[in-house]
Design an enzyme around this catalytic site. Structure first.
Site, mmCIF file in Angstrom:
data_model
loop_
_atom_site.group_PDB
_atom_site.id
_atom_site.type_symbol
_atom_site.label_atom_id
_atom_site.label_comp_id
_atom_site.label_asym_id
_atom_site.label_seq_id
_atom_site.Cartn_x
_atom_site.Cartn_y
_atom_site.Cartn_z
ATOM 1 C CG ASP A 315 -1.729 1.247 1.357
ATOM 2 O OD1 ASP A 315 -2.394 1.590 0.373
ATOM 3 O OD2 ASP A 315 -1.699 1.890 2.422
ATOM 4 C CG ASP A 536 -1.960 2.223 6.876
ATOM 5 O OD1 ASP A 536 -2.860 1.405 6.594
ATOM 6 O OD2 ASP A 536 -2.024 3.418 6.571
ATOM 7 C CG ASP A 540 -3.915 -1.349 3.619
ATOM 8 O OD1 ASP A 540 -4.413 -0.988 2.542
ATOM 9 O OD2 ASP A 540 -3.074 -0.677 4.240
#
Length: 655
Positions: A315, A536, A540
């Protein structure tokens, strides 16, 4: 203990090392008893088998010694967990305000009493005092004071971390300098230290899939050894009976005694225990080593998957980037008509001061980035002599910009359209070129207009972490891992970030929703690849849970739910360290298996007397017992060697 364990194993239709030891010692003992009984019955004074009692006793002694040494060595594999658990403080200085009805307690002003209490008695919301040399009693937030805290035992970061009001405190860390007051947030099982200890403990106790291989081998190993032992005895008895064995080989031993010694040696030297220790000891040491470097691994299965990673998805925001806007470009415009000399003659620090004064009243994240940049680039002396002031006639227009008056200067900062409205003239070629370059790189460009003329063009972006580029280069070049970038940003920003990270455009997915990240993980898995997802842990979670290995950066909360690994320090370089450590651990496991199998493949033929006709030396059962113990100890020591592991130097891969 061997006989008790053998009884339960046989009862459960399981055969282990204890069965081999019990059979070997029992054979020696009862054969000796039989010889004595026969001698007494036949009234024969010579009882050559009597010395087998000593063999049986020494055999058990050596095996017990080996077990003791093995247990001591295995205990050392869990030393990292013991050290972590030892970090938990026992007491805390509980602070009680004299006026508990006060809405906001200020320990620097209000009166209070302090009392040393057990850590178990403090609760969330309590205020505790922490002084130099003391362990932080629980997780919380610093209420007052300034501290220098050593967090190396949790994060692996060797340098003390500066803490001020509002800073997050981690239980178990040590105050190196200063005094402060903190409000307790998490206690007991909910502290970061307790979560880390649980993760390390569960990981050490869990089985890696490769362990199933050892279990299958062990399940057939013992019956095969018993058969080989019987065949060895029968073979030597047959050779003796046929007269093939010379008399001088037998010495004072009878044919049965001579053959039995080979059979017992085969039973005793065989060591399925070494196979059984190969995986759990390496996993236990490896997960402990990972914890000391700020890499928390949930279990053996996840560890094995991490060692086999082929594709890794990152990400962008908060993972490869810092997750907060910063000023990346600042261009001072000096090419302007003479009528703007008042603005042109402003020094760099004077212009920065004007911009900081204007933006400090805005709550927009971009404004915060501008203020931070201005303050950081003014000298300390100038900042002290010229403290920031509030502008008059301040106006903030959502989605456009801000304006106000500061010391007779009419100033504004905003986007292209808003600034064009505030400027007297059309933008010069210099300004247009600066805007185009910044926007092409996916940056947000804002303009500072002072008294009707553009004085500066400022580029703001989510800064890439210092270790992102070398980490991606290391993964692609050294570990041969396919790296993907998935982000919710627009295509232009994503492409700019990918270019800075050296990623080809085909490995970038822009404008991705959480569901898009999940679909990408599934599509790579459908291709038969072992996939890792790094995020993080906020938006996600679905992709982290779906991936073969979910890696959360700096998030203990999400780790407990979705991630398989947690990187406590929050550094991208720790992704490389985690994969390198996992591969190192499983290389060690394979070496352990190789040693255990080689030992048995060589030891059993030697014990069976295959080389006896050549060297005319046999392996006594007592020596075989020592060899068996040493084989297990050697596997444990091999696993302990993982404590020497050093993470790769990622920053050396910058260029």
């Amino acid at each position: 203990p061997f006989y008790r364990s053998s009884y339960h194993n046989l009862k459960n239709r399981m055969l282990g090392m204890d069965v081999l030891v019990a059979m070997g010692t029992s054979t020696a003992y009862f054969y000796s008893v039989g010889l004595i009984s026969k001698g007494i019955h036949d009234k024969v004074p010579e009882m050559h088998g009597a010395h087998f009692f000593e063999t049986s006793a020494v055999l058990i002694s050596f095996v017990l010694l080996g077990k003791w040494l093995q247990t001591r060595a295995v205990r050392k594999t869990s030393s990292a967990l013991e050290k972590l658990m030892g970090l938990a403080p026992k007491t805390a200085l509980l602070v009680t305000p004299e006026n508990p009805k006060s809405k906001e307690f200020d320990p620097l002003v209000d009166e209070y009493t302090e009392k040393e209490v057990s850590v178990d008695s403090i609760e969330s919301g309590d205020i505790v005092k922490i002084i130099r040399g003391m362990s932080v009693p629980a997780d919380g937030m610093l209420l007052a004071g300034e501290l220098s805290v050593v967090e190396s035992m949790i994060t692996g970061e060797p340098m003390p971390v500066y803490k001020s009001q509002g800073s997050k405190m981690i239980g178990g860390t040590i105050v190196a300098e200063g005094t402060g007051f903190m409000i307790v947030k998490n206690v007991g099982r909910d502290t970061a230290l307790s979560k880390i200890c649980r993760m390390v403990e569960e990981a050490a106790a869990s089985q890696a899939p490769i362990q199933q291989y050892a279990d299958k081998v062990s399940s057939v190993f013992v019956p095969i050894v018993v058969i080989i032992s019987i065949l060895t005895f029968v073979m030597w008895v047959s050779l003796c009976s046929a007269g093939t064995v010379p008399e001088e080989w037998l010495g004072d031993n009878s044919c049965v005694t001579f053959s039995l010694l080979f059979g017992i040696a085969v039973l005793v030297i065989s060591c399925p225990c070494a196979l059984g220790l190969a995986t759990p000891t390496a996993v236990m040491v490896g997960t402990g080593v990972g914890a000391t470097h700020g890499i928390l691994i949930k279990g053996g299965e996840q560890l094995q998957a991490a060692s086999e990673i082929q594709s890794i998805i990152f990400d962008k925001t908060g993972t490869l980037t810092k997750g907060e806007p910063v000023v990346s470009d600042y261009i001072r415009i000096t090419d302007m008509p003479e009528k703007y000399d008042k603005v042109k003659n402003l020094t760099d620090e004077e212009l920065l001061w004007l911009l900081a004064c204007l933006e400090r009243n805005s709550e927009h994240p971009l404004a915060t980035a501008v203020v931070n940049h201005c303050v950081e680039n003014m000298t300390e002396i100038y900042s002290k002599l010229n403290p920031l002031v509030d502008p008059t006639d301040f106006v903030a227009l959502t989605g456009k910009g801000v304006s106000g008056t500061i010391k007779s200067f009419n100033a504004s900062i905003g986007n292209r359209k808003y600034s064009r409205e505030r400027a007297d003239d059309e933008f010069s070629d210099e300004i247009q070129e600066a805007l185009v370059k910044m926007e092409a790189k996916g940056k947000t460009a804002v303009l500072a207009v002072i008294d009707g003329v553009v004085a500066a063009v400022i580029g703001i972006s989510d800064a890439i972490r210092e270790d992102s580029l070398p980490s991606i280069r290391y993964l692609r070049e050294k570990k041969n891992v396919e790296v993907w970038l998935v982000t919710g940003d627009n295509s232009r920003t994503a492409a700019a970030v990918a270019e800075n990270l050296g990623l080809p455009k085909e490995y970038v997915i822009a404008e991705a929703l959480p569901s898009s990240k999940l679909e990408k993980v599934k599509s790579l898995q459908a291709e038969g690849k072992v996939v890792a997802m790094v995020g993080d842990g906020i938006n996600d979670s679905p992709a982290l849970a779906q991936a073969d290995v979910g890696i959360a950066i700096g998030s203990m909360e999400i780790a407990a739910e979705a991630a398989d690994m947690v990187l406590v320090k929050g550094d991208v370089s720790d992704v490389c360290s985690a994969i390198d450590l996992a591969r190192t651990i499983f290389l060690r496991i394979r070496l352990n298996y190789l040693w255990a199998l080689l030992y048995n493949c060589l030891g059993i033929p030697i014990a069976a007397g295959v080389f006896y006709p050549v060297v005319q030396m046999r392996l006594p059962p007592t020596v075989a017992a020592v060899a068996m113990a040493l084989s297990s100890i050697s596997v444990v020591l091999s696993s302990l060697a993982l404590k020497l592991y050093k993470p790769p130097d990622i920053l050396s891969h910058r260029s």
